[in-house]
Design a protein around this motif. Structure first.
Motif, short mmCIF file in Angstrom:
data_model
loop_
_atom_site.label_atom_id
_atom_site.label_comp_id
_atom_site.label_asym_id
_atom_site.label_seq_id
_atom_site.Cartn_x
_atom_site.Cartn_y
_atom_site.Cartn_z
N LYS A 4 -3.32 -5.58 4.81
CA LYS A 4 -2.59 -4.34 5.08
C LYS A 4 -2.11 -3.76 3.75
O LYS A 4 -2.04 -4.46 2.75
CB LYS A 4 -1.38 -4.62 5.99
N PRO A 5 -1.77 -2.48 3.73
CA PRO A 5 -1.30 -1.90 2.46
C PRO A 5 -0.05 -2.60 1.92
O PRO A 5 0.89 -2.88 2.67
CB PRO A 5 -1.01 -0.45 2.83
N ALA A 6 -0.06 -2.88 0.64
CA ALA A 6 1.10 -3.42 -0.07
C ALA A 6 1.62 -2.33 -1.01
O ALA A 6 0.90 -1.40 -1.37
CB ALA A 6 0.71 -4.66 -0.86
N TRP A 7 2.89 -2.44 -1.40
CA TRP A 7 3.45 -1.47 -2.33
C TRP A 7 4.57 -2.14 -3.14
O TRP A 7 5.00 -3.25 -2.83
CB TRP A 7 3.96 -0.23 -1.60
N VAL A 64 3.14 -1.85 -9.73
CA VAL A 64 2.31 -0.89 -9.00
C VAL A 64 3.16 -0.31 -7.88
O VAL A 64 3.52 -1.01 -6.93
CB VAL A 64 1.04 -1.55 -8.42
N HIS A 65 3.46 0.98 -7.97
CA HIS A 65 4.34 1.62 -6.99
C HIS A 65 3.59 2.00 -5.71
O HIS A 65 4.11 1.86 -4.60
CB HIS A 65 4.98 2.89 -7.59
N GLU A 66 2.38 2.51 -5.85
CA GLU A 66 1.65 3.09 -4.71
C GLU A 66 1.14 2.03 -3.75
O GLU A 66 1.05 0.85 -4.07
CB GLU A 66 0.47 3.91 -5.23
N HIS A 67 0.80 2.50 -2.52
CA HIS A 67 0.21 1.60 -1.53
C HIS A 67 -1.19 1.19 -1.99
O HIS A 67 -1.96 2.01 -2.47
CB HIS A 67 0.15 2.30 -0.17
N HIS A 68 -1.52 -0.09 -1.78
CA HIS A 68 -2.83 -0.58 -2.20
C HIS A 68 -3.18 -1.83 -1.39
O HIS A 68 -2.31 -2.57 -0.94
CB HIS A 68 -2.83 -0.92 -3.70
N ARG A 69 -4.48 -2.04 -1.22
CA ARG A 69 -4.97 -3.26 -0.57
C ARG A 69 -5.69 -4.18 -1.55
O ARG A 69 -6.07 -5.29 -1.19
CB ARG A 69 -5.92 -2.90 0.58
N GLY A 89 0.88 -8.19 4.14
CA GLY A 89 0.47 -9.36 4.90
C GLY A 89 0.13 -10.52 3.97
O GLY A 89 0.47 -10.52 2.79
N GLN A 90 -0.58 -11.51 4.52
CA GLN A 90 -0.94 -12.69 3.75
C GLN A 90 -2.16 -12.40 2.89
O GLN A 90 -3.29 -12.36 3.36
CB GLN A 90 -1.25 -13.87 4.68
N GLY A 91 -1.94 -12.18 1.60
CA GLY A 91 -3.03 -11.82 0.70
C GLY A 91 -3.84 -13.02 0.23
O GLY A 91 -3.45 -14.18 0.41
#
Length: 274
Positions: free
Chosen positions: A15-18, A65-70, A260-262
């Motif tokens: 899921k997206p992380a930020w 890293v501020h932005e949402h990313h996967r 989530g669990q990366g």
């Protein structure tokens, strides 16, 4: 010897992380035995990057890293020249006495190298004041290499030293923590080193960051010993930094929101021009 290093760390999230924040220790050190010609840190997606020197003098980068990313990629590239060094002459243990007070931080227990009767547990005879320190350290390096089995599947960064002593299987950080436990109990100031290894196919631990020990030789300075490979840490060893134990010099660690669990993938490639 000129060494080119490429170290990639990749995180993948379901899921997206930020607001991902990582502390990165991948910049090789500049010192007598090596010179850094180039270092570049590339991060995807775009990140805010700052740096400082830690208590032990290592360069630490802070990656935010501020932005949402996967997907997060941290790639360090370096070119380092390693240099030949002279080796110490015969030095009796008795000369360590005045050095202990000045280097007490590398003698006291730490979470991963607690106090204990490590020389006896690892089958090492305690030397006398007239015994030769450099010779003892070389013999200790060989002893640990013979006693333990290199097994990347046996331990992780949380495995206690006592468990490694019991099972006899582990990786370079376990060999290094074992040597630290023994040397410190014998009054030899010793520090944990994180870095890279150019193996050329004949040494163990080159597939990731490597670990070894630096011990203080009175009148000489710090000299590296690699118990995983039963050798001195010379031109094929590229140092990033040192500390009391693994926790002080872990290559990349951080936190993030969401995601989530990366999963984590790490790859290290070292090329050398001899």
């Amino acid at each position: 010897m000129r060494c080119e290093i490429r170290h990639t760390t990749e995180y993948h999230y379901p899921k997206p992380a930020w607001n991902s924040f990582n502390q990165v220790r991948l910049h090789p050190s500049n010192e007598t035995r090596q010179s850094v010609r180039l270092f570049h840190l590339n991060v995807t997606p775009d990140a805010e990057i700052t740096s400082h020197k830690d208590y032990f003098g290592a360069i630490v980068h802070h990656v935010h890293v501020h932005e949402h990313h996967r997907h997060l990629l941290i790639e360090a590239q370096a070119i380092v020249d390693t240099h030949a060094v002279t080796l110490p002459i015969s030095t009796p243990f008795s000369e360590l006495r005045p050095e202990r007070g000045r280097n007490s931080e590398f003698l006291v227990p730490s979470p991963r190298v607690p106090s204990g009767r490590w020389p006896e547990l690892f089958g090492v005879a305690r030397p006398g004041p007239g015994d030769d320190l450099p010779e003892f350290l070389l013999e200790l390096t060989s002893h640990l290499r013979r006693r333990f089995t290199y097994d990347p599947s046996a331990t992780d960064v949380r495995t206690p030293l006592a468990e490694f002593a019991q099972t006899g299987h582990g990786v370079c950080q376990d060999f290094t923590h074992a040597m630290l436990g023994i040397t410190r109990q014998l009054g030899i100031p010793a520090r944990y080193v994180s870095g890279y290894l150019y193996s050329g196919g004949e040494m163990r631990g080159a597939e990731a960051t490597h670990a070894w020990v630096e011990c203080l030789i009175p009148g000489y300075g710090w000299l590296g010993y690699d118990p995983t490979n039963d050798c001195l840490a010379l031109e094929k060893h590229i140092k990033i930094g040192h500390g009391r134990e693994y926790s002080d010099v872990s290559p990349v660690r951080g936190t993030y929101f969401g995601g989530g669990q990366g999963t984590l993938e790490v790859a290290v490639h070292v090329y050398a021009d001899q």
